[in-house]
Enzyme design. Sequence first.
Site, mmCIF file in Angstrom:
data_model
loop_
_atom_site.group_PDB
_atom_site.id
_atom_site.type_symbol
_atom_site.label_atom_id
_atom_site.label_comp_id
_atom_site.label_asym_id
_atom_site.label_seq_id
_atom_site.Cartn_x
_atom_site.Cartn_y
_atom_site.Cartn_z
ATOM 1 C CB VAL A 57 -2.937 -0.631 -3.528
ATOM 2 C CG1 VAL A 57 -1.934 0.866 -3.600
ATOM 3 C CG2 VAL A 57 -4.323 -0.203 -3.295
ATOM 4 N N GLY A 58 -0.789 -2.553 -4.706
ATOM 5 C CA GLY A 58 0.765 -2.799 -5.262
ATOM 6 C C GLY A 58 0.995 -2.928 -6.557
ATOM 7 C CB SER A 59 -1.385 -4.730 -9.039
ATOM 8 O OG SER A 59 -1.265 -6.176 -8.447
ATOM 9 C CE LYS A 93 -10.151 5.475 3.730
ATOM 10 N NZ LYS A 93 -11.281 4.783 2.877
ATOM 11 N N GLY A 138 -8.181 7.771 -1.077
ATOM 12 C CA GLY A 138 -7.556 7.243 -2.385
ATOM 13 C C GLY A 138 -6.761 8.206 -3.150
ATOM 14 C CG LEU A 177 2.364 -7.599 -6.946
ATOM 15 C CD1 LEU A 177 2.440 -6.412 -7.262
ATOM 16 C CD2 LEU A 177 3.405 -8.760 -7.552
ATOM 17 N N GLY A 178 -0.979 -6.762 -3.853
ATOM 18 C CA GLY A 178 -2.421 -6.837 -4.179
ATOM 19 C C GLY A 178 -3.044 -5.803 -5.163
ATOM 20 C CD GLU A 222 -2.294 12.953 -0.458
ATOM 21 O OE1 GLU A 222 -1.387 14.191 -0.183
ATOM 22 O OE2 GLU A 222 -3.429 12.939 -0.015
#
Lengths: 427, 427
Positions: free
Chosen positions: B12-14, B203, B132, B9-10, B127
């Site tokens: 991106v998770g948030s 990437k 991003g 829950l960092g 994705e």
Amino acid sequence: MLRIGILGLGTVGSGVVKILEKNSENIKNKVGTEVTIEKILVNNLKKERDVEIKKELLTDKVEDIINNSNIDIVVELIGGEQPAYDYIIKAIENGKSIVTANKLVIAKYGKRIFRKADENDVQVCYEGSVAGGLPIIRPLQNSLAANRIEKIYGILNGTTNYILTDMSKEKKDFADSLKNAQALGFAEADPSSDIEGYDAAYKITILSSLAFERFVDVNEVYVEGIKDIDIEDIELAHEMGYVIKLLAIAKNSSEGLDVRVHPAFVPEDHPLAMINGTYNCVYLHGDAVGQVMSTARGAGQMPTGSAVTADIIQVAKDINHNQREVQRMDSFLESNVIKIDEIENSFYLRFEVKDEPGVMAHIAKIFGDNNVSLASVLQKQKENPVVPLVFITHSVREKDLNQSLAKIKKLDDVIEIKSVIRVENNI
Amino acid sequence: MLRIGILGLGTVGSGVVKILEKNSENIKNKVGTEVTIEKILVNNLKKERDVEIKKELLTDKVEDIINNSNIDIVVELIGGEQPAYDYIIKAIENGKSIVTANKLVIAKYGKRIFRKADENDVQVCYEGSVAGGLPIIRPLQNSLAANRIEKIYGILNGTTNYILTDMSKEKKDFADSLKNAQALGFAEADPSSDIEGYDAAYKITILSSLAFERFVDVNEVYVEGIKDIDIEDIELAHEMGYVIKLLAIAKNSSEGLDVRVHPAFVPEDHPLAMINGTYNCVYLHGDAVGQVMSTARGAGQMPTGSAVTADIIQVAKDINHNQREVQRMDSFLESNVIKIDEIENSFYLRFEVKDEPGVMAHIAKIFGDNNVSLASVLQKQKENPVVPLVFITHSVREKDLNQSLAKIKKLDDVIEIKSVIRVENNI
């Protein structure tokens, strides 16, 4: 083995045949089985083709394709409204999935076609219908699906973008640039659908339907083409830091959808101003992703062929794995496009006036009385008694602008309203 | 109802939690049923969060998610190699589909993960792992699938692009711009993976694998970061009509793949030169579609959250309709990346030499003896006995260039080889 039938062997049809041939091994790997062409519908069996094709594949009877039980996928590349629409519906009723690049049919009859496809458990794919090879239909359906799309600005017609670029760079007038585009194959003999904006209108109808999840009614989309754009406007735009582009615009707000196609002043440092020639561009804003911009060639045999063949691969892969891509358009709402009269925009206005004292005061008073507030005025000196007078307005409701223009037209010292072009400062 | 478990829950998770909450109705329409969060793995149950979340959803035991029979989809957002990789494998073995933004794990272990997913009849979507919010993984899998992709040029790391933009615009040195990026949250406390080029290398490994249908080995990808870029190089580049960007490059040829990450001179009028700040860009060329360019914010809570949530929607929709997206990577070939020594490039070279007659002749002779042909020479006058000497070479094999540089280094009148930067004139 998956078998396809192609309706139409024009520019895009020939491109699809070439790509299926050239990349056949690769396509077989992606689909999991071979994809072969069973039949191609043509008007004239004897015409010379720019693509090598076995004579026995050609037919001039559509039944050989839409009633052919060997065929799994019908690829509609005839274009136009009829008979394309009827063929699509009959093919669906016969259990065939559809791949099409027909923007008119999808924009006008998408709702009926998708419903018919659902009833018959088949797929309808149309990546090639908008912006040629540029991936935009599937990204809206998939990669951007978590977003509420807030606005889309598109340069969706390569013909008009070529003409406007040519006028601007070569200082030609519209008629010359159109002739040039026709000579180079960038404009058709009858260019009306492109230059009058209808082609772009079909495309923004399709994009806005997907983005806003409403079946946008193409008849509610305001359309204005580029044939009245004067080289003088292009040069004045340049002086003021703008470029003129034919924009397709779609915005979502609580009052409804704002969907329209018209020439517009675009600030010259905006990425859209840099899209030149036959390139297309989609610039959108989603609530999570922010700005996304994509650009590619918007038409032509191979770019559109690329999009159509990608759809063929996708549908063939799904059929080969007993799958069916679910579109879930059943929750789409009805069209609610706001009338252009109610839209607010900044405007560029060019008048020809008599070189007499008081003319500016007369015009300014009418604007003031009608809630039209001015951002800038430019008066060019000329050596004759006819003077060009240029205004850029602040944001104003179109209805208010039109009321004031009707009054200004009647002023004795105003000779003509030469140009009225929207200015898009907040893309 | 579809239930997901989120690992981490960092940032991106948030973002994912916020998007799922904000657009829940819309997402329900797209999936065909509600998507709810069942559990979220966190390190510290008591930590304050920037997103509102019911306490009972949080757990610090990974088994509550990967062994939880209520959960259909596991969303891995821990990042890094371990324990992320183990968790993904265990979740797959327990029959759960995976959505991840973990470029390292996909780049290094993609082949094993996709095979494991096939064996267990589940999906793996990623994705969010590249660029991003910019749609690129699915477009390569779908809309561009009919093409043979010939080359990809990417600006795939927002941190380094921000730093290079800042150095260039504000005339700062690298250390100052890095500090600025850290203060603004565009660079991490330990920025090594970004500034040394590894992030971009993961990437481009993922993109080139998909584009060329080979499992590219990340260890074979040449990587060079930006920390040796001097403000003097940026200014000299500008003088010569170039901008310095950290490029991720992937090209396909009959000799093999050319995949690499390094700073490069980009012509200032090329669209890639105009991608500034934290924006990412993918510029590719396919045999049918021609050039396609897409740009969007390459990182951050909401853009990456957008991509991850789009994958969640796609997998949830598939599960809800008893489908499974088929990736067909079984036909992918093995990695065949050409060693950097064999690659040909044009180079920018900056030497510090003594201001003595003959130095140019000495250097030029060594270049001539080693097949290094020069495109231009720039000698800057300074008021001290140390003179900067700048060359741009024609295309030269790296091995030949390095041999000549080793000899030039030993010349008495050469003080130092300050910079060696590749020049990409033919993007």
